[in-house]
Motif scaffolding. Structure first.
Motif, PDB file in Angstrom:
ATOM      1  N   MET A   1       0.845  -1.166   0.000  1.00  0.00           N
ATOM      2  CA  MET A   1       0.000   0.000   0.000  1.00  0.00           C
ATOM      3  C   MET A   1       0.898   1.240   0.000  1.00  0.00           C
ATOM      4  SD  MET A   1      -2.989   1.002   2.757  1.00  0.00           S
ATOM      5  CE  MET A   1      -4.144  -0.228   2.232  1.00  0.00           C
ATOM      6  N   TYR A   2       0.537   2.221  -0.810  1.00  0.00           N
ATOM      7  CA  TYR A   2       1.293   3.454  -0.889  1.00  0.00           C
ATOM      8  C   TYR A   2       1.026   4.330   0.333  1.00  0.00           C
ATOM      9  CZ  TYR A   2       2.081   2.252  -5.771  1.00  0.00           C
ATOM     10  OH  TYR A   2       2.454   1.614  -6.926  1.00  0.00           O
ATOM     11  N   LYS A   3       1.941   5.259   0.595  1.00  0.00           N
ATOM     12  CA  LYS A   3       1.819   6.117   1.767  1.00  0.00           C
ATOM     13  C   LYS A   3       0.543   6.956   1.716  1.00  0.00           C
ATOM     14  CE  LYS A   3       4.154   9.743   4.338  1.00  0.00           C
ATOM     15  NZ  LYS A   3       5.355  10.583   4.439  1.00  0.00           N
ATOM     16  N   ASP A   4       0.195   7.494   0.555  1.00  0.00           N
ATOM     17  CA  ASP A   4      -1.015   8.319   0.472  1.00  0.00           C
ATOM     18  C   ASP A   4      -2.276   7.494   0.740  1.00  0.00           C
ATOM     19  OD1 ASP A   4      -0.629   7.028  -1.997  1.00  0.00           O
ATOM     20  OD2 ASP A   4      -1.727   8.581  -3.099  1.00  0.00           O
ATOM     21  N   GLU A   5      -2.253   6.228   0.371  1.00  0.00           N
ATOM     22  CA  GLU A   5      -3.386   5.348   0.677  1.00  0.00           C
ATOM     23  C   GLU A   5      -3.457   5.064   2.181  1.00  0.00           C
ATOM     24  OE1 GLU A   5      -3.639   2.765  -3.449  1.00  0.00           O
ATOM     25  OE2 GLU A   5      -2.171   2.177  -1.931  1.00  0.00           O
ATOM     26  N   MET A   6      -2.297   4.910   2.807  1.00  0.00           N
ATOM     27  CA  MET A   6      -2.256   4.721   4.260  1.00  0.00           C
ATOM     28  C   MET A   6      -2.849   5.936   4.974  1.00  0.00           C
ATOM     29  SD  MET A   6      -0.226   2.172   5.826  1.00  0.00           S
ATOM     30  CE  MET A   6       0.654   0.784   5.185  1.00  0.00           C
ATOM     31  N   ILE A   7      -2.486   7.102   4.491  1.00  0.00           N
ATOM     32  CA  ILE A   7      -2.990   8.337   5.100  1.00  0.00           C
ATOM     33  C   ILE A   7      -4.503   8.423   4.943  1.00  0.00           C
ATOM     34  CG2 ILE A   7      -2.965  10.862   4.891  1.00  0.00           C
ATOM     35  CD1 ILE A   7       0.069  10.586   4.234  1.00  0.00           C
ATOM     36  N   GLN A   8      -5.028   8.033   3.786  1.00  0.00           N
ATOM     37  CA  GLN A   8      -6.486   8.041   3.582  1.00  0.00           C
ATOM     38  C   GLN A   8      -7.179   7.043   4.512  1.00  0.00           C
ATOM     39  OE1 GLN A   8      -7.188   7.386  -0.593  1.00  0.00           O
ATOM     40  NE2 GLN A   8      -6.293   9.337  -1.191  1.00  0.00           N
ATOM     41  N   LEU A   9      -6.598   5.870   4.662  1.00  0.00           N
ATOM     42  CA  LEU A   9      -7.151   4.874   5.580  1.00  0.00           C
ATOM     43  C   LEU A   9      -7.088   5.380   7.013  1.00  0.00           C
ATOM     44  CD1 LEU A   9      -8.329   2.072   6.132  1.00  0.00           C
ATOM     45  CD2 LEU A   9      -5.984   1.179   6.120  1.00  0.00           C
ATOM     46  N   HIS A  10      -5.989   6.016   7.368  1.00  0.00           N
ATOM     47  CA  HIS A  10      -5.830   6.602   8.693  1.00  0.00           C
ATOM     48  C   HIS A  10      -6.954   7.606   8.955  1.00  0.00           C
ATOM     49  CE1 HIS A  10      -2.676   8.670  11.549  1.00  0.00           C
ATOM     50  NE2 HIS A  10      -3.840   8.478  12.137  1.00  0.00           N
ATOM     51  N   GLN A  11      -7.215   8.487   7.989  1.00  0.00           N
ATOM     52  CA  GLN A  11      -8.286   9.477   8.138  1.00  0.00           C
ATOM     53  C   GLN A  11      -9.649   8.804   8.276  1.00  0.00           C
ATOM     54  OE1 GLN A  11      -8.036  13.107   8.224  1.00  0.00           O
ATOM     55  NE2 GLN A  11     -10.002  12.566   9.124  1.00  0.00           N
ATOM     56  N   PHE A  12      -9.896   7.789   7.483  1.00  0.00           N
ATOM     57  CA  PHE A  12     -11.166   7.071   7.544  1.00  0.00           C
ATOM     58  C   PHE A  12     -11.375   6.462   8.933  1.00  0.00           C
ATOM     59  CE2 PHE A  12     -13.461   3.017   7.160  1.00  0.00           C
ATOM     60  CZ  PHE A  12     -14.701   3.506   6.778  1.00  0.00           C
ATOM     61  N   LEU A  13     -10.335   5.858   9.488  1.00  0.00           N
ATOM     62  CA  LEU A  13     -10.462   5.233  10.809  1.00  0.00           C
ATOM     63  C   LEU A  13     -10.694   6.264  11.903  1.00  0.00           C
ATOM     64  CD1 LEU A  13      -7.755   2.462  10.468  1.00  0.00           C
ATOM     65  CD2 LEU A  13     -10.238   2.157  10.513  1.00  0.00           C
ATOM     66  N   VAL A  14     -10.133   7.449  11.765  1.00  0.00           N
ATOM     67  CA  VAL A  14     -10.418   8.528  12.720  1.00  0.00           C
ATOM     68  C   VAL A  14     -11.903   8.877  12.659  1.00  0.00           C
ATOM     69  CG1 VAL A  14     -10.012  10.976  13.224  1.00  0.00           C
ATOM     70  CG2 VAL A  14      -8.075   9.459  12.756  1.00  0.00           C
ATOM     71  N   TYR A  15     -12.461   8.967  11.454  1.00  0.00           N
ATOM     72  CA  TYR A  15     -13.894   9.250  11.302  1.00  0.00           C
ATOM     73  C   TYR A  15     -14.749   8.137  11.918  1.00  0.00           C
ATOM     74  CZ  TYR A  15     -12.860  12.990   7.937  1.00  0.00           C
ATOM     75  OH  TYR A  15     -12.409  14.130   7.311  1.00  0.00           O
ATOM     76  N   VAL A  16     -14.362   6.889  11.693  1.00  0.00           N
ATOM     77  CA  VAL A  16     -15.112   5.763  12.255  1.00  0.00           C
ATOM     78  C   VAL A  16     -15.100   5.825  13.778  1.00  0.00           C
ATOM     79  CG1 VAL A  16     -15.135   3.244  12.529  1.00  0.00           C
ATOM     80  CG2 VAL A  16     -14.791   4.249  10.269  1.00  0.00           C
ATOM     81  N   LEU A  17     -13.938   6.087  14.344  1.00  0.00           N
ATOM     82  CA  LEU A  17     -13.832   6.163  15.798  1.00  0.00           C
ATOM     83  C   LEU A  17     -14.695   7.290  16.354  1.00  0.00           C
ATOM     84  CD1 LEU A  17     -12.521   5.077  18.355  1.00  0.00           C
ATOM     85  CD2 LEU A  17     -10.682   6.712  17.999  1.00  0.00           C
ATOM     86  N   LYS A  18     -14.676   8.434  15.716  1.00  0.00           N
ATOM     87  CA  LYS A  18     -15.502   9.562  16.168  1.00  0.00           C
ATOM     88  C   LYS A  18     -16.983   9.227  16.056  1.00  0.00           C
ATOM     89  CE  LYS A  18     -12.236  13.270  15.372  1.00  0.00           C
ATOM     90  NZ  LYS A  18     -11.906  14.481  14.632  1.00  0.00           N
ATOM     91  N   ALA A  48       5.623   3.908   8.038  1.00  0.00           N
ATOM     92  CA  ALA A  48       5.580   2.994   9.189  1.00  0.00           C
ATOM     93  C   ALA A  48       4.842   3.623  10.366  1.00  0.00           C
ATOM     94  CB  ALA A  48       6.989   2.605   9.600  1.00  0.00           C
ATOM     95  N   GLU A  49       5.010   4.925  10.571  1.00  0.00           N
ATOM     96  CA  GLU A  49       4.308   5.611  11.667  1.00  0.00           C
ATOM     97  C   GLU A  49       2.809   5.653  11.408  1.00  0.00           C
ATOM     98  OE1 GLU A  49       7.413   8.797  13.506  1.00  0.00           O
ATOM     99  OE2 GLU A  49       6.879   9.078  11.394  1.00  0.00           O
ATOM    100  N   HIS A  50       2.421   5.911  10.161  1.00  0.00           N
ATOM    101  CA  HIS A  50       0.990   5.898   9.825  1.00  0.00           C
ATOM    102  C   HIS A  50       0.424   4.482   9.954  1.00  0.00           C
ATOM    103  CE1 HIS A  50       0.107  10.001   8.622  1.00  0.00           C
ATOM    104  NE2 HIS A  50       1.310  10.043   8.056  1.00  0.00           N
ATOM    105  N   LYS A  51       1.206   3.484   9.568  1.00  0.00           N
ATOM    106  CA  LYS A  51       0.772   2.090   9.695  1.00  0.00           C
ATOM    107  C   LYS A  51       0.534   1.741  11.160  1.00  0.00           C
ATOM    108  CE  LYS A  51       2.548  -2.532   8.574  1.00  0.00           C
ATOM    109  NZ  LYS A  51       3.691  -3.235   7.971  1.00  0.00           N
ATOM    110  N   HIS A  52       1.440   2.156  12.016  1.00  0.00           N
ATOM    111  CA  HIS A  52       1.285   1.909  13.453  1.00  0.00           C
ATOM    112  C   HIS A  52       0.031   2.607  13.983  1.00  0.00           C
ATOM    113  CE1 HIS A  52       2.293   1.088  17.575  1.00  0.00           C
ATOM    114  NE2 HIS A  52       2.344   2.380  17.851  1.00  0.00           N
ATOM    115  N   ALA A  53      -0.180   3.850  13.566  1.00  0.00           N
ATOM    116  CA  ALA A  53      -1.373   4.588  13.997  1.00  0.00           C
ATOM    117  C   ALA A  53      -2.651   3.881  13.533  1.00  0.00           C
ATOM    118  CB  ALA A  53      -1.326   6.017  13.458  1.00  0.00           C
ATOM    119  N   ILE A  54      -2.626   3.324  12.335  1.00  0.00           N
ATOM    120  CA  ILE A  54      -3.777   2.582  11.816  1.00  0.00           C
ATOM    121  C   ILE A  54      -4.065   1.368  12.684  1.00  0.00           C
ATOM    122  CG2 ILE A  54      -4.516   1.093   9.895  1.00  0.00           C
ATOM    123  CD1 ILE A  54      -3.150   3.190   8.030  1.00  0.00           C
TER     124      ILE A  54
END
Length: 95
Positions: A1-18, A48-54
């Motif tokens: 997975m590319y970094k920009d895709e990781m960032i998009q997934l990260h954002q999506f999971l923040v929305y889900v949690l909220k 790797a940091e975004h992956k960990h956050a995910i």
């Protein structure tokens, strides 16, 4: 997975949690995520940091869902997510 895709997934999971958690619960449950000091807007952070956050967000979301309905997420899945968080943390610390 590319970094920009990781960032998009990260954002999506923040929305889900909220969406899933009430305000007070988010503050209590998200201490592990908050201490990472990384958000989807921190594009300068490593992949790797975004992956960990995910992984941390997935673990928190599974815990929140389990609190609402014990049968929502099997315990072995929650345990596996905890293991992923631990492994990804060690990868970051190794770098």
């Amino acid at each position: 997975m590319y970094k920009d895709e990781m960032i998009q997934l990260h954002q999506f999971l923040v929305y889900v949690l909220k969406f899933l958690a009430e305000d007070d619960q988010i503050r209590n449950d998200c201490s592990e995520y908050i201490t990472l000091k990384i958000s989807p807007h921190h594009i300068h952070k490593t992949k790797a940091e975004h992956k960990h956050a995910i992984f941390v967000l997935c673990k928190i979301i599974s815990q929140v869902m389990a609190e609402k309905d014990e049968n929502a997420i099997p315990e072995n899945v929650r345990n596996s997510l905890s293991d992923l968080v631990t492994r990804s943390e060690s990868e970051i610390n190794a770098d």
